[in-house]
Motif scaffolding. Structure first.
Motif, PDB file in Angstrom:
ATOM      1  N   HIS A  66       0.835  -1.198   0.000  1.00 39.69           N
ATOM      2  CA  HIS A  66       0.000   0.000   0.000  1.00 39.69           C
ATOM      3  C   HIS A  66       0.872   1.252   0.000  1.00 39.69           C
ATOM      4  CE1 HIS A  66       0.763  -0.656   4.374  1.00 39.69           C
ATOM      5  NE2 HIS A  66       0.860   0.654   4.380  1.00 39.69           N
ATOM      6  N   GLU A  67       0.253   2.360  -0.353  1.00 41.45           N
ATOM      7  CA  GLU A  67       0.923   3.655  -0.251  1.00 41.45           C
ATOM      8  C   GLU A  67       0.938   4.081   1.204  1.00 41.45           C
ATOM      9  OE1 GLU A  67      -0.680   6.727  -2.723  1.00 41.45           O
ATOM     10  OE2 GLU A  67      -0.678   5.450  -4.496  1.00 41.45           O
ATOM     11  N   VAL A  68       1.927   4.860   1.568  1.00 40.21           N
ATOM     12  CA  VAL A  68       2.031   5.418   2.909  1.00 40.21           C
ATOM     13  C   VAL A  68       1.948   6.932   2.752  1.00 40.21           C
ATOM     14  CG1 VAL A  68       3.474   5.684   4.956  1.00 40.21           C
ATOM     15  CG2 VAL A  68       3.449   3.499   3.712  1.00 40.21           C
ATOM     16  N   GLN A  69       0.837   7.507   3.195  1.00 34.50           N
ATOM     17  CA  GLN A  69       0.639   8.947   3.071  1.00 34.50           C
ATOM     18  C   GLN A  69       0.209   9.527   4.403  1.00 34.50           C
ATOM     19  OE1 GLN A  69       1.472  10.745   0.513  1.00 34.50           O
ATOM     20  NE2 GLN A  69       1.953   8.999  -0.785  1.00 34.50           N
ATOM     21  N   PRO A  70       0.869  10.559   4.851  1.00 34.61           N
ATOM     22  CA  PRO A  70       2.114  11.091   4.307  1.00 34.61           C
ATOM     23  C   PRO A  70       3.268  10.141   4.625  1.00 34.61           C
ATOM     24  CG  PRO A  70       1.613  12.210   6.353  1.00 34.61           C
ATOM     25  CD  PRO A  70       0.466  11.265   6.074  1.00 34.61           C
ATOM     26  N   HIS A  71       4.397  10.354   3.965  1.00 33.52           N
ATOM     27  CA  HIS A  71       5.555   9.524   4.246  1.00 33.52           C
ATOM     28  C   HIS A  71       6.803  10.391   4.438  1.00 33.52           C
ATOM     29  CE1 HIS A  71       5.175   9.564  -0.225  1.00 33.52           C
ATOM     30  NE2 HIS A  71       6.446   9.873  -0.155  1.00 33.52           N
ATOM     31  N   ASP A  72       7.760   9.823   5.149  1.00 34.29           N
ATOM     32  CA  ASP A  72       9.014  10.516   5.443  1.00 34.29           C
ATOM     33  C   ASP A  72      10.148  10.084   4.523  1.00 34.29           C
ATOM     34  OD1 ASP A  72       8.112  12.023   7.788  1.00 34.29           O
ATOM     35  OD2 ASP A  72       7.903  10.051   8.712  1.00 34.29           O
TER      36      ASP A  72
END
Length: 152
Positions: free
Chosen positions: A23-29
């Motif tokens: 999956h996407e990680v939003q927001p991400h570092d």
């Protein structure tokens, strides 16, 4: 096939059929892309840190063989809740596990590598090592690269 290698093969097939944390990680570092042009595998890795500096969420997307997909899936499970320094250390140990055919296998209850033992067999197949390490090299690139402005 030994009972242990059959178990490991089952773990790889399970993670390939039902990848965890795809999956996407939003927001991400942090984020990075990686690819293995020899076999066509590609992966995108993203992670987010919690206020204490531990990996709160980590995800991946991509296309690849069973080993590549399983490695990315297992990596995300192993690294949730770990610091970036721990993630680097585990990545280095995993790299050693799959590249050094003479190194003894870690104990099955090793908290860092226990789930990754399923991929230890690739060290007998040098062409598969890149498949197993692609997500790990991509994570390392994500750790070293500053997060893009559009990830926030």
């Amino acid at each position: 096939m030994t009972e242990l290698s059959a178990l490991y093969q089952a773990v790889v097939l399970d993670h390939n059929r039902a990848p965890r944390n795809r999956h996407e990680v939003q927001p991400h570092d942090g984020e990075a892309d990686g690819n293995n042009p020899l076999c066509g595998d590609w992966v995108h890795v993203e992670f987010r840190l919690d206020p204490a500096g531990c990996i709160e969420d980590i995800g991946f997307n991509g296309e690849g063989c069973a080993i590549s997909t399983a490695s990315a899936s297992i990596m995300t499970e192993v690294l949730k809740g770990r610091t970036l320094d721990e993630a680097r250390r585990i990545g280095e140990r995993f790299q050693h596990l799959v590249t050094d055919r003479e190194a003894p296998l870690p104990a099955a209850d090793d908290p860092d590598l226990e789930k990754l033992l399923a991929l230890a067999g690739v060290r007998d197949y040098p062409m598969r090592v890149k498949c197993a390490t692609l997500a790990w090299h991509t994570l390392q690139a994500a750790i070293e690269a500053p997060a893009s402005a559009d990830s926030e």
